[in-house]
Design a protein around this motif. Structure first.
Motif, PDB file in Angstrom:
ATOM      1  N   PRO B  30     -86.142  -8.404  -9.073  1.00  0.00           N
ATOM      2  CA  PRO B  30     -85.924  -7.329 -10.041  1.00  0.00           C
ATOM      3  C   PRO B  30     -85.281  -6.106  -9.391  1.00  0.00           C
ATOM      4  O   PRO B  30     -84.412  -5.480  -9.974  1.00  0.00           O
ATOM      5  N   ALA B  31     -85.709  -5.823  -8.177  1.00  0.00           N
ATOM      6  CA  ALA B  31     -85.195  -4.619  -7.544  1.00  0.00           C
ATOM      7  C   ALA B  31     -84.029  -4.919  -6.608  1.00  0.00           C
ATOM      8  O   ALA B  31     -83.401  -4.019  -6.089  1.00  0.00           O
ATOM      9  N   ARG B  32     -83.794  -6.208  -6.412  1.00  0.00           N
ATOM     10  CA  ARG B  32     -82.804  -6.562  -5.380  1.00  0.00           C
ATOM     11  C   ARG B  32     -81.814  -7.577  -5.944  1.00  0.00           C
ATOM     12  O   ARG B  32     -82.062  -8.770  -5.902  1.00  0.00           O
ATOM     13  N   LYS B  33     -80.768  -7.095  -6.495  1.00  0.00           N
ATOM     14  CA  LYS B  33     -79.751  -8.022  -7.017  1.00  0.00           C
ATOM     15  C   LYS B  33     -79.004  -8.679  -5.870  1.00  0.00           C
ATOM     16  O   LYS B  33     -78.904  -8.126  -4.782  1.00  0.00           O
ATOM     17  N   ILE B  34     -78.500  -9.884  -6.143  1.00  0.00           N
ATOM     18  CA  ILE B  34     -77.700 -10.560  -5.126  1.00  0.00           C
ATOM     19  C   ILE B  34     -76.285  -9.998  -5.183  1.00  0.00           C
ATOM     20  O   ILE B  34     -75.670  -9.929  -6.254  1.00  0.00           O
ATOM     21  N   ARG B  35     -75.816  -9.588  -4.027  1.00  0.00           N
ATOM     22  CA  ARG B  35     -74.476  -9.006  -3.946  1.00  0.00           C
ATOM     23  C   ARG B  35     -73.623  -9.805  -2.972  1.00  0.00           C
ATOM     24  O   ARG B  35     -74.161 -10.574  -2.160  1.00  0.00           O
ATOM     25  N   ALA B  36     -72.325  -9.605  -3.037  1.00  0.00           N
ATOM     26  CA  ALA B  36     -71.407 -10.236  -2.082  1.00  0.00           C
ATOM     27  C   ALA B  36     -71.832  -9.834  -0.673  1.00  0.00           C
ATOM     28  O   ALA B  36     -72.146  -8.663  -0.426  1.00  0.00           O
ATOM     29  N   GLY B  37     -71.878 -10.789   0.220  1.00  0.00           N
ATOM     30  CA  GLY B  37     -72.302 -10.505   1.597  1.00  0.00           C
ATOM     31  C   GLY B  37     -73.736 -10.928   1.855  1.00  0.00           C
ATOM     32  O   GLY B  37     -74.133 -11.139   2.995  1.00  0.00           O
ATOM     33  N   ASP B  38     -74.532 -11.059   0.782  1.00  0.00           N
ATOM     34  CA  ASP B  38     -75.918 -11.516   0.952  1.00  0.00           C
ATOM     35  C   ASP B  38     -75.938 -12.992   1.363  1.00  0.00           C
ATOM     36  O   ASP B  38     -75.023 -13.749   1.030  1.00  0.00           O
ATOM     37  N   VAL B  39     -76.990 -13.374   2.046  1.00  0.00           N
ATOM     38  CA  VAL B  39     -77.163 -14.783   2.408  1.00  0.00           C
ATOM     39  C   VAL B  39     -78.273 -15.338   1.524  1.00  0.00           C
ATOM     40  O   VAL B  39     -79.356 -14.751   1.454  1.00  0.00           O
ATOM     41  N   ILE B  40     -77.952 -16.431   0.817  1.00  0.00           N
ATOM     42  CA  ILE B  40     -78.928 -16.967  -0.139  1.00  0.00           C
ATOM     43  C   ILE B  40     -79.325 -18.406   0.209  1.00  0.00           C
ATOM     44  O   ILE B  40     -78.600 -19.124   0.906  1.00  0.00           O
ATOM     45  N   VAL B  41     -80.503 -18.758  -0.265  1.00  0.00           N
ATOM     46  CA  VAL B  41     -81.009 -20.127  -0.129  1.00  0.00           C
ATOM     47  C   VAL B  41     -80.987 -20.727  -1.534  1.00  0.00           C
ATOM     48  O   VAL B  41     -81.395 -20.065  -2.492  1.00  0.00           O
ATOM     49  N   PHE B  42     -80.444 -21.930  -1.652  1.00  0.00           N
ATOM     50  CA  PHE B  42     -80.346 -22.540  -2.988  1.00  0.00           C
ATOM     51  C   PHE B  42     -80.411 -24.057  -2.880  1.00  0.00           C
ATOM     52  O   PHE B  42     -80.190 -24.628  -1.817  1.00  0.00           O
ATOM     53  N   ARG B  43     -80.747 -24.662  -4.018  1.00  0.00           N
ATOM     54  CA  ARG B  43     -80.795 -26.127  -4.059  1.00  0.00           C
ATOM     55  C   ARG B  43     -79.483 -26.633  -4.631  1.00  0.00           C
ATOM     56  O   ARG B  43     -79.072 -26.231  -5.712  1.00  0.00           O
ATOM     57  N   GLN B  44     -78.839 -27.513  -3.901  1.00  0.00           N
ATOM     58  CA  GLN B  44     -77.562 -28.058  -4.332  1.00  0.00           C
ATOM     59  C   GLN B  44     -77.688 -29.580  -4.447  1.00  0.00           C
ATOM     60  O   GLN B  44     -77.929 -30.249  -3.423  1.00  0.00           O
ATOM     61  N   PRO B  45     -77.548 -30.114  -5.678  1.00  0.00           N
ATOM     62  CA  PRO B  45     -77.690 -31.565  -5.833  1.00  0.00           C
ATOM     63  C   PRO B  45     -76.759 -32.325  -4.877  1.00  0.00           C
ATOM     64  O   PRO B  45     -75.586 -31.990  -4.763  1.00  0.00           O
ATOM     65  N   GLY B  46     -77.318 -33.296  -4.193  1.00  0.00           N
ATOM     66  CA  GLY B  46     -76.539 -34.100  -3.252  1.00  0.00           C
ATOM     67  C   GLY B  46     -76.499 -33.513  -1.853  1.00  0.00           C
ATOM     68  O   GLY B  46     -76.076 -34.163  -0.908  1.00  0.00           O
ATOM     69  N   TYR B  47     -76.896 -32.251  -1.711  1.00  0.00           N
ATOM     70  CA  TYR B  47     -76.851 -31.597  -0.402  1.00  0.00           C
ATOM     71  C   TYR B  47     -78.234 -31.164   0.085  1.00  0.00           C
ATOM     72  O   TYR B  47     -78.439 -30.950   1.262  1.00  0.00           O
ATOM     73  N   GLY B  48     -79.163 -30.965  -0.859  1.00  0.00           N
ATOM     74  CA  GLY B  48     -80.489 -30.483  -0.481  1.00  0.00           C
ATOM     75  C   GLY B  48     -80.561 -28.977  -0.582  1.00  0.00           C
ATOM     76  O   GLY B  48     -79.859 -28.352  -1.378  1.00  0.00           O
ATOM     77  N   THR B  49     -81.424 -28.393   0.257  1.00  0.00           N
ATOM     78  CA  THR B  49     -81.570 -26.939   0.256  1.00  0.00           C
ATOM     79  C   THR B  49     -80.612 -26.338   1.277  1.00  0.00           C
ATOM     80  O   THR B  49     -80.667 -26.676   2.454  1.00  0.00           O
ATOM     81  N   LEU B  50     -79.727 -25.496   0.799  1.00  0.00           N
ATOM     82  CA  LEU B  50     -78.688 -24.946   1.671  1.00  0.00           C
ATOM     83  C   LEU B  50     -78.852 -23.443   1.850  1.00  0.00           C
ATOM     84  O   LEU B  50     -79.503 -22.772   1.044  1.00  0.00           O
TER      85      LEU B  50
END
Lengths: 167, 107
Positions: B30-50
């Motif tokens: 809520p207080a921290r929007k994702i901006r360009a330059g941020d490093v994120i963790v996400f689930r990508q089908p076929g790749y796993g957690t990236l």
């Protein structure tokens, strides 16, 4: 220090891994073909010189046939050596490896130059220099993979030293 | 929620190396929007957690164009934008490994 503590915790807690993936899962790379190529170049230089010694400057069909075959194999194997090193350098070697082994790019360039010179000449010193440069490359390659190496005399008619992984 | 995660692979080298740990703050932010330059963790089908860096925020924050640092990195160039609901965390801190692990090959 903090990393060590977290690493210890990880051994018990098994934190989830997040992948910083590149294109293909671990490839299969080995500088062995490059070494065989370089040793073959030395062998062809020896055979060419032996043929000249045997036949003088003669131009018999046998001489021409033998010479043509030795030259063709020398050309092919010098090129094979260059090709194999280029593949490992291009596909396996990463920026961090060059950072750790700053001589790596220069060494690869040297192998390219020596490979070409080995094709242009019938010079045993050049062929030996090519082998030595490929041996140095092989040592770095296996070091990157954390595998020890040893230098052994090649078990072939050319018995110069070659680098092998201790597996 | 905070999660401690271990980095595998060299796609974000030299920012993040094999064996580094990262602290990821879970969604939503809520207080921290994702901006360009941020490093994120996400689930990508076929790749796993990236783990990847956000290059651009797309569709008003509904998707992200992500990149690794290497030419061969698997990122949005391979699998397209990452939808917001795939994102599971944003990296807020890292614990670096000693720079001796050089034995990662073409992951």
């Amino acid at each position: 220090m903090l990393h060590k503590i977290v690493q210890k915790l990880d051994q018990h807690a098994h934190f989830e891994s997040v992948d910083a993936h590149c294109d293909i899962p671990c490839g299969i790379y080995d500088p062995h073909h490059a070494l065989i190529g370089a040793l073959t170049v030395i062998r062809m230089v020896d055979l060419i010189n032996a043929l000249v010694k045997e036949h003088g400057q003669g131009s018999t069909a046998e001489f021409i046939n033998g010479m043509a075959r030795y030259i063709a194999v020398k050309e092919e194997h010098a090129e094979l050596t260059k090709h194999e090193i280029r593949i490992i350098w291009g596909d396996f070697i990463k920026a961090q490896h060059v950072e750790t082994y700053p001589q790596l790019n220069g060494l690869v360039h040297k192998i390219m130059q020596l490979g070409s010179k080995a094709r242009q000449t019938v010079d045993r010193e050049t062929a030996l220099a090519l082998l030595e440069a490929v041996n140095e490359f092989a040592e770095i390659f296996w070091q990157i993979k954390g595998i020890e190496t040893k230098r052994v005399p090649a078990p072939f008619p050319v018995s110069e030293e070659m680098v092998l992984p201790v597996l | 929620m905070l999660r401690l995660l271990k980095v595998r692979g060299a796609s974000l080298w030299p920012d993040y190396r094999e064996g580094d740990y990262v602290l990821a703050a879970g969604m939503p932010f809520p207080a921290r929007k994702i901006r360009a330059g941020d490093v994120i963790v996400f689930r990508q089908p076929g790749y796993g957690t990236l783990i990847k860096r956000v290059r651009r925020v797309l569709a008003n924050g509904q998707a992200y164009d992500v990149r690794g640092t290497q030419i061969a990195s698997s990122d949005s160039r391979n699998f397209g934008p990452v939808a917001q609901d795939q994102v599971t965390g944003k990296v807020i801190a890292s614990i670096r490994a000693k720079q001796t692990s050089q034995n990662s090959q073409g992951h």
